[in-house]
Scaffold this active site. Structure first.
Site, PDB file in Angstrom:
ATOM      1  CB  VAL A 121      26.905 -63.766  35.219  1.00 34.52           C
ATOM      2  CG1 VAL A 121      27.587 -65.024  35.766  1.00 34.52           C
ATOM      3  CG2 VAL A 121      27.314 -63.515  33.770  1.00 34.52           C
ATOM      4  CB  CYS A 122      25.509 -65.551  39.394  1.00 32.02           C
ATOM      5  SG  CYS A 122      25.374 -66.380  40.985  1.00 32.02           S
TER       6      CYS A 122
END
Length: 331
Positions: A121-122
């Site tokens: 994520v990210c």
């Protein structure tokens, strides 16, 4: 609640979400809540076995403080070789310190081999890239750091636009809330559309922003660049099906054509013609995903005039044809 149609394992799928000091809170809690809510939805449907066994793990073992100042309860890193379905690497301001921990990076590299699939994520993509798991793969991360990720890890192919990217068993997502989109896509892959939809409704979010959807819209990007032309962009959006000439734009902005063209390009970084084209492509993308209208009808509604003109614009801006875009990203 719907019964999920796909084959279920006799035991819960083990999901490990890696956290570390100064991890982004929502990068951990967003996907975690999706999996936890899936268990609730499935239980309400009458199934005794929860589909997921969720663990938030860290090197510290007892817990970490997220970047928002909220403490997260964690368990120690599981031994390499123990059963694992999905490994999720969260992002956050602490990712550089995590990358500098060779024992943690080595654990990720080895643990990824135990997993059926791996996700980030990210800025978790930076940590996953440091482990070598992303080498040779297509990857997404937060749009503002895509160039930096590509520079530091030349063996991976960074796509700066999508919400998330799947390359084989490896999934990577963009910034913060896109971790929820990714987790819902994982649930849909495991349990089917009906269950994922029930979870999304429970969480009061969209079922799935398609992986190929832009991290932010053209209209928003233009607004961020300069809001002096905000009213003009709103007018363009309402008149996309019409012919929009430079003279019409200048008249709407209350300027001479020469002055408007110069000031608009200075403010937005693109010519008026390119901006209109991008707004038309964005509108066409929405219609391709959200409606069953023929491509020819969409090209007319969005002001392209012909399918061929729209196809050329899609290829220039998205490197994909309208037909392929719909086939690839429509839920």
């Amino acid at each position: 609640m719907p019964k999920h149609p796909r084959f279920q394992p006799t035991a819960s799928r083990v999901i490990e979400v890696l956290a570390y000091p100064s991890v982004q809170l929502l990068d951990v809690t967003g996907p975690s809540q999706v999996f936890a809510s899936t268990n609730d939805v499935v239980a309400e449907a009458g199934d005794a076995t929860p589909p997921y066994e969720l663990r938030v793990v860290s090197r510290a073992g007892l817990g970490v403080a997220a970047s928002a100042g909220v403490g997260l309860a964690t368990v120690p890193l599981p031994p390499v070789g123990t059963p694992l379905d999905t490994l999720v690497i969260a992002g956050g301001p602490g990712v550089e310190a995590a990358i500098a921990d060779p024992a943690l990076v080595d654990w990720i590299r080895l643990r990824a081999k135990d997993a059926r699939r791996v996700a980030s994520v990210c800025t978790g993509a930076f940590l996953l890239a440091a482990s070598g798991v992303l080498d040779g793969r297509r990857v997404a991360t937060h749009w503002s750091l895509a160039a930096e990720l590509a520079r530091r890890f030349p063996a991976i192919h960074v796509e700066p636009d999508p919400i998330f990217v799947r390359d084989g068993r490896v999934w990577t997502s963009a910034g913060v809330t896109s971790g929820i989109d990714l987790a819902l896509a994982l649930v849909e892959e495991d349990l089917g559309h009906a269950t994922a939809l029930a979870v999304a409704r429970y969480l009061v979010v969209f079922l799935k922003r398609p992986g190929g959807q832009a991290q932010f819209s053209t209209a928003l990007a233009l607004q961020a660049a300069d809001d002096r032309f905000g009213a003009l962009h709103a007018w363009v959006d309402k008149h996309l099906s019409e012919e929009i000439s430079l003279s019409a734009l200048a008249r709407q902005a209350g300027m001479s054509e020469r002055s408007f063209s110069r000031r608009y390009t200075e403010a937005t970084g693109m010519t008026p013609a390119r901006a209109v084209e991008r707004l038309r492509v964005e509108a066409a993308r929405r219609l391709l995903l959200e409606s069953r209208q023929p491509v020819k009808r969409i090209s007319q509604r969005c002001g392209f005039g012909s399918e061929e003109t729209m196809r050329r614009s899609f290829l220039r801006l998205l490197a994909v044809t309208p037909q392929d875009y719909r086939a690839r990203f429509r839920a």
